[in-house]
Motif scaffolding. Structure first.
Motif, PDB file in Angstrom:
ATOM      1  N   LEU A  41       0.844  -1.191   0.000  1.00  0.00           N
ATOM      2  CA  LEU A  41       0.000   0.000   0.000  1.00  0.00           C
ATOM      3  C   LEU A  41       0.881   1.243   0.000  1.00  0.00           C
ATOM      4  O   LEU A  41       1.646   1.468   0.945  1.00  0.00           O
ATOM      5  N   PHE A 116      11.081 -14.179   8.573  1.00  0.00           N
ATOM      6  CA  PHE A 116      12.083 -14.033   9.633  1.00  0.00           C
ATOM      7  C   PHE A 116      11.348 -14.175  10.977  1.00  0.00           C
ATOM      8  O   PHE A 116      10.334 -13.529  11.224  1.00  0.00           O
ATOM      9  N   ALA A 252      16.970  -0.050   8.760  1.00  0.00           N
ATOM     10  CA  ALA A 252      16.850   0.995   7.726  1.00  0.00           C
ATOM     11  C   ALA A 252      15.398   1.093   7.269  1.00  0.00           C
ATOM     12  O   ALA A 252      14.644   0.117   7.343  1.00  0.00           O
TER      13      ALA A 252
HETATM   14  C1  LIG Z   1      -0.816   4.736   2.175  1.00  0.00           C
HETATM   15  C2  LIG Z   1       0.655   5.008   2.033  1.00  0.00           C
HETATM   16  C3  LIG Z   1       1.111   5.819   0.998  1.00  0.00           C
HETATM   17  C4  LIG Z   1       2.479   6.091   0.867  1.00  0.00           C
HETATM   18  N1  LIG Z   1       2.888   6.845  -0.184  1.00  0.00           N
HETATM   19  C5  LIG Z   1       4.210   7.094  -0.342  1.00  0.00           C
HETATM   20  C6  LIG Z   1       4.660   7.813  -1.485  1.00  0.00           C
HETATM   21  O1  LIG Z   1       3.885   8.188  -2.356  1.00  0.00           O
HETATM   22  N2  LIG Z   1       5.998   8.054  -1.585  1.00  0.00           N
HETATM   23  C7  LIG Z   1       6.886   7.632  -0.646  1.00  0.00           C
HETATM   24  O2  LIG Z   1       8.093   7.896  -0.777  1.00  0.00           O
HETATM   25  N3  LIG Z   1       6.479   6.914   0.432  1.00  0.00           N
HETATM   26  C8  LIG Z   1       5.174   6.623   0.601  1.00  0.00           C
HETATM   27  N4  LIG Z   1       4.762   5.862   1.650  1.00  0.00           N
HETATM   28  C9  LIG Z   1       5.781   5.340   2.594  1.00  0.00           C
HETATM   29  C10 LIG Z   1       6.513   4.159   1.968  1.00  0.00           C
HETATM   30  O3  LIG Z   1       5.586   3.209   1.507  1.00  0.00           O
HETATM   31  C11 LIG Z   1       7.459   3.502   2.989  1.00  0.00           C
HETATM   32  O4  LIG Z   1       8.173   4.494   3.661  1.00  0.00           O
HETATM   33  C12 LIG Z   1       8.427   2.521   2.299  1.00  0.00           C
HETATM   34  O5  LIG Z   1       7.738   1.426   1.760  1.00  0.00           O
HETATM   35  C13 LIG Z   1       9.482   2.019   3.289  1.00  0.00           C
HETATM   36  O6  LIG Z   1      10.260   1.011   2.690  1.00  0.00           O
HETATM   37  P1  LIG Z   1      10.871  -0.168   3.573  1.00  0.00           P
HETATM   38  O7  LIG Z   1      11.720  -0.962   2.651  1.00  0.00           O
HETATM   39  O8  LIG Z   1      11.461   0.383   4.805  1.00  0.00           O
HETATM   40  O9  LIG Z   1       9.624  -1.016   4.068  1.00  0.00           O
HETATM   41  P2  LIG Z   1       8.527  -1.808   3.216  1.00  0.00           P
HETATM   42  O10 LIG Z   1       8.373  -1.230   1.896  1.00  0.00           O
HETATM   43  O11 LIG Z   1       7.336  -1.889   4.108  1.00  0.00           O
HETATM   44  O12 LIG Z   1       9.159  -3.256   3.044  1.00  0.00           O
HETATM   45  C14 LIG Z   1       9.292  -4.129   4.123  1.00  0.00           C
HETATM   46  C15 LIG Z   1       9.367  -5.546   3.588  1.00  0.00           C
HETATM   47  O13 LIG Z   1       9.650  -6.441   4.663  1.00  0.00           O
HETATM   48  C16 LIG Z   1       8.857  -7.610   4.528  1.00  0.00           C
HETATM   49  N5  LIG Z   1       8.743  -8.202   5.856  1.00  0.00           N
HETATM   50  C17 LIG Z   1       8.110  -7.694   6.934  1.00  0.00           C
HETATM   51  N6  LIG Z   1       8.235  -8.510   7.993  1.00  0.00           N
HETATM   52  C18 LIG Z   1       8.965  -9.571   7.571  1.00  0.00           C
HETATM   53  C19 LIG Z   1       9.420 -10.768   8.206  1.00  0.00           C
HETATM   54  N7  LIG Z   1       9.165 -11.036   9.488  1.00  0.00           N
HETATM   55  N8  LIG Z   1      10.136 -11.659   7.473  1.00  0.00           N
HETATM   56  C20 LIG Z   1      10.424 -11.400   6.148  1.00  0.00           C
HETATM   57  N9  LIG Z   1      10.003 -10.283   5.506  1.00  0.00           N
HETATM   58  C21 LIG Z   1       9.299  -9.379   6.201  1.00  0.00           C
HETATM   59  C22 LIG Z   1       7.545  -7.094   3.958  1.00  0.00           C
HETATM   60  O14 LIG Z   1       6.817  -8.122   3.315  1.00  0.00           O
HETATM   61  C23 LIG Z   1       8.036  -6.015   2.993  1.00  0.00           C
HETATM   62  O15 LIG Z   1       8.250  -6.533   1.711  1.00  0.00           O
HETATM   63  C24 LIG Z   1       3.407   5.555   1.802  1.00  0.00           C
HETATM   64  C25 LIG Z   1       2.949   4.726   2.822  1.00  0.00           C
HETATM   65  C26 LIG Z   1       1.592   4.446   2.941  1.00  0.00           C
HETATM   66  C27 LIG Z   1       1.123   3.547   4.040  1.00  0.00           C
END
Ligand SMILES: Cc1cc2nc3c(=O)[nH]c(=O)nc-3n(C[C@H](O)[C@H](O)[C@H](O)COP(=O)(O)OP(=O)(O)OC[C@H]3O[C@@H](n4cnc5c(N)ncnc54)[C@H](O)[C@@H]3O)c2cc1C
Length: 380
Positions: A41, A116, A252
């Motif tokens: 999302l 994990f 991160a």
């Molecule tokens: C509604 C909404 C709109 C947004 N719009 C924007 C936007 O337009 N632009 C923008 O820059 N940011 C936006 N964001 C924020 C953005 O989505 C996040 O900041 C970004 O996805 C962070 O990346 P990440 O890699 O830290 O985490 P994530 O993208 O959440 O990735 C985490 C990954 O870890 C995996 N995972 C979780 N737990 C485990 C486990 N126990 N074992 C193995 N795998 C696991 C998940 O399946 C996932 O694939 C939005 C967020 C929301 C909720």
């Protein structure tokens, strides 16, 4: 099986860390619980400065190019501020994240689709437990998003976050994004293009009924309302909220609260943090946390200053709306393109803010004065 680094999560933070570590010759395993490509999302809006952090081949992923922004106030007033350059891009997160993981695999990382579960220190290494077996590693990276198991096991808690709802539906905005303020106490509503359709969403740190607001907004704007999904966006209020990890377990992206407190932009910071994290491990393998904290300073500063702006903008939303026309939006575009930082625009913004606030107060006093004579009530 022994790895140099196990990265939990195949989102932007995890993929970026894995890519840079693998490129430096480390043996890396990405553990991702969802089969890829997976749904995430997100409005998928990348500020233009994000491009410099992307590996080659991303161009085909861009669904929409943004060079104009509209700012609205409670659906009643609206204006547009155009720029003659590209300030942001829209991507589809499932394809985008899949691409980033593929790039990490191309430079040597391995991928395990599994969950994990936990870790333990065993001698100089970490034993990592997953639903698909156990692994040993020198470094464990938690890039597992908002509900980070890694952060939880380190004893961290999420304190500040936006609650958000978002849906994808029919509509056309082409090269514009619309941000509406005035709907929630601290946050905003958005309508962004998403390929041939649109994404409609809302985020707040307050207690408003988001579903009701979003449904009413869609109705008033003739947007076909589809049931939204919800997720949280974690941000830091101060430096201590950026939770970077302990010893050789590092975090991160969302797991470390690295989204900006103004709009919740997180992809740029997740990619940037992943790159810094990899560099910290390479440069200071025995004390990576120390190196990471030091190298993160510019990123942390961006988030802190975005937070300072957010506190004023959301406290005085009408003033912020009016300010957008002649100062704020143009300078915000410069942040998106990377020509300015939030710190740069904060100080000059203060003067502009005071000017607008004073003007607003004078208008209010004059209206009240007129109202007293005409019997009409003035509103501030
Ligand atoms: C509604 C909404 C709109 C947004 N719009 C924007 C936007 O337009 N632009 C923008 O820059 N940011 C936006 N964001 C924020 C953005 O989505 C996040 O900041 C970004 O996805 C962070 O990346 P990440 O890699 O830290 O985490 P994530 O993208 O959440 O990735 C985490 C990954 O870890 C995996 N995972 C979780 N737990 C485990 C486990 N126990 N074992 C193995 N795998 C696991 C998940 O399946 C996932 O694939 C939005 C967020 C929301 C909720």
């Amino acid at each position: 099986m022994l790895y140099d680094a196990v990265v939990v999560g195949g989102g932007p933070a995890g993929a970026s860390t894995a890519y840079h570590l693998s490129k430096s010759g480390l043996r890396v395993l990405i553990v991702e619980k969802e089969k890829l490509p997976r749904f995430k999302l997100c409005a998928g809006c990348l500020s233009a400065r994000t491009l410099r952090l992307l590996p080659e081949g991303y161009k085909g992923l861009i669904l929409n190019t943004i060079n104009s922004g509209k700012l609205g106030y409670r659906g009643l007033q609206e204006y547009e501020v155009e720029v003659n350059r590209e300030v942001a891009y829209i991507v589809d997160r499932s394809e985008f994240d899949h691409f980033l993981v593929q790039k990490a695999l191309e430079v040597g990382a391995e991928l395990l689709i599994g969950e994990f579960i936990g870790f333990e220190k065993e001698g100089n290494q970490y034993k990592v437990y997953t639903s698909r077996g156990n692994f040993y590693t020198d470094y464990l990276i938690g890039a597992d998003g908002f509900h980070s198991k890694t952060a939880e096991l380190l004893g961290y808690k999420k304190r500040k976050f936006f609650r958000s709802l978002e849906l994808f539906t029919e509509g056309s905005l082409r090269d514009k994004v619309l941000i509406e303020v005035g709907w929630v106490s601290r946050g905003y509503l958005w309508v962004f293009p998403h390929g041939d359709g649109i994404s409609l969403g809302i985020a707040t740190t307050g207690r408003e009924n988001l579903l009701e607001i979003l449904r009413d907004y869609a109705l008033s704007k003739n947007i076909n309302f589809k049931h939204p999904k919800g997720w949280h966006i974690p941000f830091p209020e101060g430096k201590k909220d950026i939770q970077i990890g302990k010893e050789r377990v590092l975090l991160a992206g969302d797991s470390a609260n690295m989204t900006d407190p103004l709009l919740g932009e997180g992809i740029y910071y997740a990619l940037w943090a992943g790159k810094i994290l990899a560099k910290a491990i390479i440069q200071n393998p025995s004390e990576p946390t120390k190196a990471y904290e030091l190298m993160l300073k510019p990123l942390a500063e961006e988030l802190i200053y975005a937070g300072k702006i957010a506190r004023i903008a959301y406290r005085f939303q009408r003033v912020a709306f009016k300010m957008g026309k002649d100062y704020a939006l143009r300078n915000f575009y410069r942040v998106l393109t990377g020509d300015k930082t939030y710190k740069d625009i904060y100080w000059k913004g203060w003067l502009e803010f005071l000017k607008h606030l004073t003007r607003e107060k004078i208008e209010y006093i004059l209206k009240r004065h007129e109202g007293r004579h005409s019997g009409v009530n003035a509103e501030f």
